[in-house]
Design an enzyme around this catalytic site. Structure first.
Site, PDB file in Angstrom:
ATOM      1  N   HIS A  42      55.575  30.935 -18.254  1.00  0.00           N
ATOM      2  CA  HIS A  42      54.908  29.624 -18.255  1.00  0.00           C
ATOM      3  C   HIS A  42      55.737  28.593 -19.008  1.00  0.00           C
ATOM      4  CE1 HIS A  42      50.808  27.367 -18.651  1.00  0.00           C
ATOM      5  NE2 HIS A  42      51.823  26.529 -18.502  1.00  0.00           N
ATOM      6  N   ASP A  89      49.105  24.491 -12.109  1.00  0.00           N
ATOM      7  CA  ASP A  89      49.067  24.320 -13.560  1.00  0.00           C
ATOM      8  C   ASP A  89      49.139  22.850 -13.958  1.00  0.00           C
ATOM      9  OD1 ASP A  89      49.184  25.324 -16.328  1.00  0.00           O
ATOM     10  OD2 ASP A  89      51.136  24.357 -16.290  1.00  0.00           O
ATOM     11  N   HIS A 115      45.420  27.237 -14.506  1.00  0.00           N
ATOM     12  CA  HIS A 115      45.047  26.354 -15.614  1.00  0.00           C
ATOM     13  C   HIS A 115      43.556  26.090 -15.414  1.00  0.00           C
ATOM     14  CE1 HIS A 115      45.651  22.589 -18.166  1.00  0.00           C
ATOM     15  NE2 HIS A 115      44.456  22.400 -17.633  1.00  0.00           N
ATOM     16  N   ASP A 145      54.262  27.967 -22.743  1.00  0.00           N
ATOM     17  CA  ASP A 145      53.839  26.681 -22.172  1.00  0.00           C
ATOM     18  C   ASP A 145      54.755  25.562 -22.673  1.00  0.00           C
ATOM     19  OD1 ASP A 145      52.491  24.738 -20.738  1.00  0.00           O
ATOM     20  OD2 ASP A 145      50.706  24.726 -22.003  1.00  0.00           O
ATOM     21  N   GLY A 164      51.207  18.351 -24.606  1.00  0.00           N
ATOM     22  CA  GLY A 164      52.256  19.349 -24.535  1.00  0.00           C
ATOM     23  C   GLY A 164      53.229  19.342 -25.682  1.00  0.00           C
TER      24      GLY A 164
END
Length: 428
Positions: free
Chosen positions: A60, A152, A179, A305, A324
């Site tokens: 990911h 996602d 997600h 991620d 993020g």
């Protein structure tokens, strides 16, 4: 390239460390022994007693290319991954254009072949343009070199769309990676709906927005006979749902990020968008549930991620900045320092969560250090202490809440298919 790695230490199945030499040639591990004498070598590397592991695997990450090259590129992202000890990464499809048809996927694969320094297995999107409406041609796309299907960044909002996708994915022996987020109960949130949202007067994201969609999806996956994988689990309710689904025999797997293991909403002291991610940092109780879920196998492994953004984007504050943080270059030292050295988990558990666990779940021929296996290897110095400095990152993204954290467990060499793609002395 014929390389002899001398004076390494490797983990045995019982978690003990064993000194060894490792001979690599033709992209494979030819021999592992206490001592190897070999001629006609291209190079001999003294590992100085450092830990030698299989190359790390991250299912990911976001490479941003095409369309977001100001945040990251395939070249910079894979160099960052190699520096962090990763040899296999799986790139998410929230790019422009979206890899949702043969043309865009083949173009992406060509770019990966040209620019990637390690293995990149790209995702294809579940729906066209990540809009959650019309399914991509899963039958045709599955014939290409894609890892799995995901939208996602956004949750699939309608049950029928997800069910049809799962049925098609199951027919093609592909996973649906989700997600999980019900948009109807997000309420414009930017942080967890709890202490931090009240303290900073910011709109909160309820835990229910994640867990309710997981609960829906595990039942759909059971009906479709599909492998369903849950991205970045963040709530105690989600852990409970996944645990119950596994007990019921449903083929569901899950991942957790380093930041959800190490931080919680109390870590956000002021309006700092380097702490803004989706899902958000939850409560201390959620954090504890994630650790318990990882230890008991409810959560299968760790994924970063990795989500790079520009400094200008992140400077807008929590309300306006994108979600993020980056993670490829910090994951192992952070987890080794804060989980292994504190005695919360073993070194063997951590290495497994970054290697053999994701490889086994997704049937990848990597993640093993053994004779005859692909020579994807990572050498880690477990002793030297350093300070995380975001300004030295190979990634274009500097958006991390871990800047200035003191850590040990630094990857010092990464080998991909028998070729050295990162070496500390040569690069830093």
């Amino acid at each position: 390239m014929k390389v002899l790695l001398r004076n390494a230490r490797r983990l045995l199945e019982d978690g003990e460390l064993e000194s060894c030499d490792v001979l690599v040639d033709g992209g494979k591990v030819l021999k592992i022994s206490s001592s190897i004498e070999e001629e006609n070598l291209d190079r001999t590397i003294d590992c100085k007693g450092n830990l030698l592991t299989p190359g790390f695997i991250d299912v990911h990450i976001h490479l941003r290319e095409p369309g977001g090259e100001h945040k990251e590129t395939i070249e910079t992202g894979t160099k960052a991954a190699a520096r962090g000890g990763y040899t296999t990464v799986c790139s998410m499809p929230n790019t422009n254009p979206v890899p949702d048809c043969e043309e865009t996927i083949n173009s992406l694969l060509d770019k990966i072949e040209q620019d990637a320094s390690i293995r990149v297995l790209p995702y294809a999107s579940i729906t066209k343009g990540l809009k959650g409406e019309e399914l991509t041609n899963i039958d045709r796309i599955s014939k290409l070199e894609i890892f799995a299907f995901t939208d996602d960044g956004v949750g699939i909002q309608t049950a029928d769309t997800m069910l049809q996708a799962m049925r098609k994915a199951a027919e093609n022996n592909k996973a649906i990676v989700a997600h999980c987020e019900d948009n109807s109960i997000i309420y414009g949130g930017v942080v967890h709906d709890g202490d931090v949202s009240n303290r900073l007067n910011l709109p909160g994201i309820p835990s229910l927005s994640e867990s309710v969609q997981i609960a829906r999806d595990v039942l759909l996956a059971e009906s479709a006979g599909c492998h369903y994988h849950v991205c970045h689990v963040s709530t105690k309710e989600s852990v409970r749902v996944i645990r119950d689904a596994k007990r019921a025999g449903i083929k569901v797997t899950a991942e957790v990020t380093p930041h959800h293991l190490l931080l919680n909403e109390e870590s956000i002291l002021h309006d700092d968008a380097n702490y803004k991610m989706n899902p958000p940092l939850r409560s201390k109780e959620d954090q504890q549930a994630l650790m318990e879920g990882l230890l008991d196998g409810t959560i299968d492994f760790i994924a970063t991620d990795h989500a790079p953004h520009s400094e200008e984007e992140k400077a807008q504050g929590i309300l306006k900045a994108p979600f993020g943080i980056v993670g490829l270059e910090t994951t192992f030292p952070l987890l080794y320092t804060n989980l292994v050295r504190t005695g919360e988990v073993t070194l063997k558990q951590l290495v497994d969560w970054l290697t053999i666990k994701p490889a086994t779940i997704f049937q990848l021929p990597y993640g093993r250090l053994a004779e005859g296996e692909i020579a994807d290897l990572t050498l880690v110095n477990l002793e030297v202490e350093t300070t995380i400095d975001k300004f030295t990152f190979y990634s274009k993204g500097k958006n991390t809440p871990f800047h200035n954290w003191n850590v040990t467990g630094i990857p010092v060499l990464t080998m991909y298919e028998g070729e050295i793609v990162y070496e500390e002395d040569a690069n830093d």
